[in-house]
Design an enzyme around this catalytic site. Sequence first.
Site, PDB file in Angstrom:
ATOM      1  CB  ALA A 128      -1.219 -18.653  59.834  1.00  0.00           C
ATOM      2  CD  GLU A 168       4.956 -23.590  59.159  1.00  0.00           C
ATOM      3  OE1 GLU A 168       6.102 -23.844  59.582  1.00  0.00           O
ATOM      4  OE2 GLU A 168       4.218 -22.731  59.691  1.00  0.00           O
ATOM      5  CG  ASN A 169      -0.933 -27.398  59.981  1.00  0.00           C
ATOM      6  OD1 ASN A 169      -0.102 -27.689  60.819  1.00  0.00           O
ATOM      7  ND2 ASN A 169      -1.948 -26.573  60.232  1.00  0.00           N
ATOM      8  CG  HIS A 185       4.992 -16.448  56.870  1.00  0.00           C
ATOM      9  ND1 HIS A 185       6.094 -15.745  57.299  1.00  0.00           N
ATOM     10  CD2 HIS A 185       5.029 -17.635  57.562  1.00  0.00           C
ATOM     11  CE1 HIS A 185       6.763 -16.457  58.191  1.00  0.00           C
ATOM     12  NE2 HIS A 185       6.127 -17.611  58.359  1.00  0.00           N
ATOM     13  CD  GLU A 186       1.748 -19.551  57.916  1.00  0.00           C
ATOM     14  OE1 GLU A 186       2.249 -20.697  57.947  1.00  0.00           O
ATOM     15  OE2 GLU A 186       2.094 -18.641  58.688  1.00  0.00           O
ATOM     16  CD  GLU A 220       8.268 -20.001  61.042  1.00  0.00           C
ATOM     17  OE1 GLU A 220       7.738 -19.135  60.321  1.00  0.00           O
ATOM     18  OE2 GLU A 220       7.718 -21.096  61.263  1.00  0.00           O
TER      19      GLU A 220
END
Length: 878
Positions: free
Chosen positions: A293, A295-296, A328-329, A351
């Site tokens: 994935a 994270e935008n 996470h995102e 991260e």
Amino acid sequence: MTTGFDRPTDSMRSRRATALQRYDRAVSSDPYRLPKSVRPTDYRLTIEPDLDGETFSGWVQIDAVVDETIPTVVLNNDGLSISAASLTSNGQTIGCEPRCSPDHERLELVPPAAIEPGPITIELVFDGRFNEQLVGLYLSRFTDDAGATHKLATTQFEAAHARKCFPCWDEPEFKATFALTLVIDGGLDAVANSPEVARTALDDGRQRLEFAPTMKMSTYLVAFVVGPLEATDPVDVDGTPLRIVHIPGKGHLTAYALEVGAFSLRYFTEYFGLPYPDQKLDLVAIPDFAFGAMENLGCVTFREVILLIDPERATQPELQRTADVVNHEVAHMWFGDLVTMKWWNGLWLNEAFATFMEMRCTDAFRPDWQRWTDFGLSRSEAFDTDALATTRPIEYEVVSPADADGMFDILTYEKGAAVVRMMEQYLGEDRFRAGIRRYMAQHQFANAETTDLWDALEEETGEPVRRIMDSWIFQGGFPLVSVVPTETDLALAQTRMHYVGGGEGVDQTWIVPIRYRWKEPGRDEPRTARQLLENGDPAPLGVGREPEWLVANADGAGFIRTAYPDDLLETLAGLGSEELSPVERYALIDDAWAAVLADRKSTPAFLNLLEAMTGDTNRSVWQRLISGFARLKRLVDGEAKERLEDIAHDAMAPTLANLGLAPSPGDDDQRRQLRGDLVRALGTVANDPEIQEEAKRALATGRRNPELVDAALLAASVDVVAANGDEADFDDFVDSWHAATTPQEELRYLGALTDFPDPQLLTRVYQLILDGEIRSQNAPLLLRRAMFNRHAGRQTWSFVAENWDRLVELFAAGLIVRMLEGVVALDTPTDQESVAGFFAGRSVPTGTMTLTQILEKQRVQTALRQREADRLRRFLVA
């Protein structure tokens, strides 16, 4: 007043000459870093994608501030054609000559005269082609139920790929706002970072979609997706609209991810003490996606297998994976998007902290999954890399964009998260969170260095956090902490942990935050204490010479391996869940296997430990037990292998018998999954024919109606049948892969194709890859798995070597090195020479450092076979 392009007056000449010289030095001193004399503040970007022609055009207007007199403006560009360039200063607009430097991915705009300090606006017109390796602006394809093929245009800009889509200051430190406009075909839709604010039909049948300006953010977080899209109705999460966006026909698979997303938004808002930083949050499922994935901000992109899931037909690990990645995102919306590293050397903290927070959030979402215990499995992989001579510090110098791409590895994510967790447990959760809140409040909407976080934690707790963490961040490796008896006490001593066969590590010490627990004779309750282990000298613990037992790494909180005297280890192995936590019992097995690799323990001694601990009922402990039997089995053949299968069977069968083959109404997720793990292990590692027949029956039922078979048992049956299957089974699996109705089911059957024992069947997988019938995001991982196939691993390596150039062309650069992890399973001197010789004259895209680690791991496994295979064989057949 002098305009930005006027000839300088005599009084300005000397000052300007000095500034110009300083600028020239900045431009030439580091070809990968942009000068800081110009800083963008706002982008107005228009992109017109042509999905059929596989090209795009665009226009960007960038407001910036010039801090000193400069002769040119330098920004990033990778592969775009610039057809027009102009610059406006003090109301005067003039054309600029665009000069591209492809080697360093730079664009230099040359005006007719020097540019004076002050605000400027740059306008650029450009065009490009869609990228073919799943980065920058690229195409993703899918086939609908009617067999028609469709395309999406989507983005992946981290680490430094925004420059492939539009000219920009493509470094994390250059934060700005972004107002995006998309001109797209009339039958398509689009989503982006911020909400759509206007939609206009154009005379040519296209439409213009305008999106609100974003908050200040880095270019790598810009995102948009164009194509035939559907979206769920928004869920209002305390004022933030949350949606799942997907290709048509997948809406029935979105409810679980919506539930997780809503939970995580609330969890992180409370944890960080700050509201969600932007206007909306879309979670977008992409058919072709190289990573898990991205994270935008406000437009998080995912692989479909992570976001689209049916909880009634998914296994517990599949559900947990979805929760982990969504958490996470969403954590990144704060830690990464709101507060961002200044340069890519800080990527590890971005991260690692999100990995740490994902587990915190998942543990809060489903406490019964025991997420922190399960973390031991992924942490073990980080240990295995960090014990190598070729390991690296968590934080190291990043010079080029390729260096940044190479940081997305096990040490960044898993070791980094483990070190953060170690510090949290040492400081205490409340004090740690208070320090995080201080850091976030101080640096929101800005950039920060790693040391800024340590300083905030120090200010909040009064503990020497920076001194401790510097010893972990700026040197590779980790300590082996040994329990050492003294005349009156037990003490702890540290040395660098390393494996035999790869390379010797240098002597090192760390400042180790230790939490230990022990039971005193005559006391009902154990006691816990902490201390800092600061050098190689034994540090007394104050527990007496003979406690009933002692755990040197309480709750597995430290990123350390432990070694105990034989009598103490025997005592610990005999303790149950009332005395030791699951992660502590897991660590006994995990540390013992590491001791085998380090030539401090024999394989027979390790096997004895496995047998001593098979009365456990915890799933994570059993995963490590099963892995231990499987690794030993790879070392032997013939009669010895059969004997090891018998031992494994006798160890596993009683626990499965207690669980029963059929789920009970009261079974929780962990119990159901343990049943599946044991069925899989008995049918493969233990080679139990009765279980293999049961798996065939379960799979036949499940293929007719998946709702009739428990998901964990069905997934295990797929693997068991594949490991023992024939050509007819292979054909059935190909059909099931194509007919799958969920992404998880699709990957189960696809992955299992590489487990079949007939090497000839795997040649069909190779051809599917070359023909492009297997998505390029999945194919490298299939080849990795195939190299672990006992019967076809060497054949698979030969296929990779013979088709290397073609595979490099087909696969995303970041996935090539993931594929090569499979060579670790090829553990003879001949294998080692073959692989090393192949790479002697070749490089791996974005994975040079990781490749050196893989080759060392292969040497470690080869040394293990040479050292232990015959000893284990003699032990088993004596």
